[in-house]
Scaffold this motif. Structure first.
Motif, PDB file in Angstrom:
ATOM      1  N   VAL A  95       0.837  -1.203   0.000  1.00  0.00           N
ATOM      2  CA  VAL A  95       0.000   0.000   0.000  1.00  0.00           C
ATOM      3  C   VAL A  95       0.870   1.251   0.000  1.00  0.00           C
ATOM      4  O   VAL A  95       0.611   2.207  -0.742  1.00  0.00           O
ATOM      5  N   TYR A 134      -9.781   1.000  -4.964  1.00  0.00           N
ATOM      6  CA  TYR A 134     -10.296   0.433  -3.717  1.00  0.00           C
ATOM      7  C   TYR A 134     -11.821   0.350  -3.671  1.00  0.00           C
ATOM      8  O   TYR A 134     -12.383  -0.082  -2.671  1.00  0.00           O
ATOM      9  N   TRP A 189      -8.777  -4.783  -6.636  1.00  0.00           N
ATOM     10  CA  TRP A 189      -7.544  -4.518  -5.912  1.00  0.00           C
ATOM     11  C   TRP A 189      -7.616  -4.864  -4.423  1.00  0.00           C
ATOM     12  O   TRP A 189      -6.656  -5.444  -3.888  1.00  0.00           O
ATOM     13  N   PRO A 190      -8.691  -4.570  -3.700  1.00  0.00           N
ATOM     14  CA  PRO A 190      -8.722  -4.970  -2.281  1.00  0.00           C
ATOM     15  C   PRO A 190      -8.582  -6.482  -2.086  1.00  0.00           C
ATOM     16  O   PRO A 190      -7.982  -6.920  -1.097  1.00  0.00           O
ATOM     17  N   LEU A 250      -4.930  -7.274  -2.400  1.00  0.00           N
ATOM     18  CA  LEU A 250      -4.255  -6.927  -1.147  1.00  0.00           C
ATOM     19  C   LEU A 250      -4.492  -7.982  -0.069  1.00  0.00           C
ATOM     20  O   LEU A 250      -3.595  -8.284   0.728  1.00  0.00           O
TER      21      LEU A 250
END
Length: 130
Positions: free
Chosen positions: A79, A101, A109-110, A113
């Motif tokens: 991040v 996000y 993308w989240p 992550l």
């Protein structure tokens, strides 16, 4: 040990860049922007997990909480890299950086992550099963 953890994370950066280039040059033409973003997120997640499974034995940590710590470290670094590089090198505006996000236009993308954060623990658990 810290060097190895950072080196394994740093190796993900060129993989992510190559994944993004493949998305922009091939997948967008084949599937359109929305589907290309989703497929790219899924493929990057798979690459990160596979990379972690292959390389995590090199780190040699004493237990599950340590691998969870590696995941949180990788998440923080990812991040931070995304925002620092995106803002100060690529000169992207904040709204563009934050768009990824919001699960808009096929962007997941989240979830990528989450894979970054969980892959060291998952990889270590899979390694102990064998």
């Amino acid at each position: 040990m810290t060097f190895r953890i950072l080196l394994l994370w740093a190796a993900i950066i060129p993989m992510a860049i190559a994944n993004g280039m493949f998305r922009d040059t091939v997948l967008v033409r084949m599937f359109g922007q929305k589907r290309a973003r989703t497929f790219s997120g899924l493929s990057l997640s798979a690459v990160i997990l596979a990379w972690t499974i292959l390389t995590i034995p090199w780190v040699r940590l004493p237990g599950a909480p340590h691998y969870a710590g590696v995941g949180l470290t990788w998440l923080t670094l990812t991040v931070a890299f995304e925002f620092l590089f995106g803002r100060f090198v690529a000169r992207k505006p904040w709204p563009e950086l934050l768009r990824a996000y919001r699960f808009e236009d096929g962007d997941i993308w989240p979830l990528v992550l989450a894979v970054v954060a969980l892959s060291p623990s998952v990889a270590a658990a899979l390694r102990t099963l064998h």
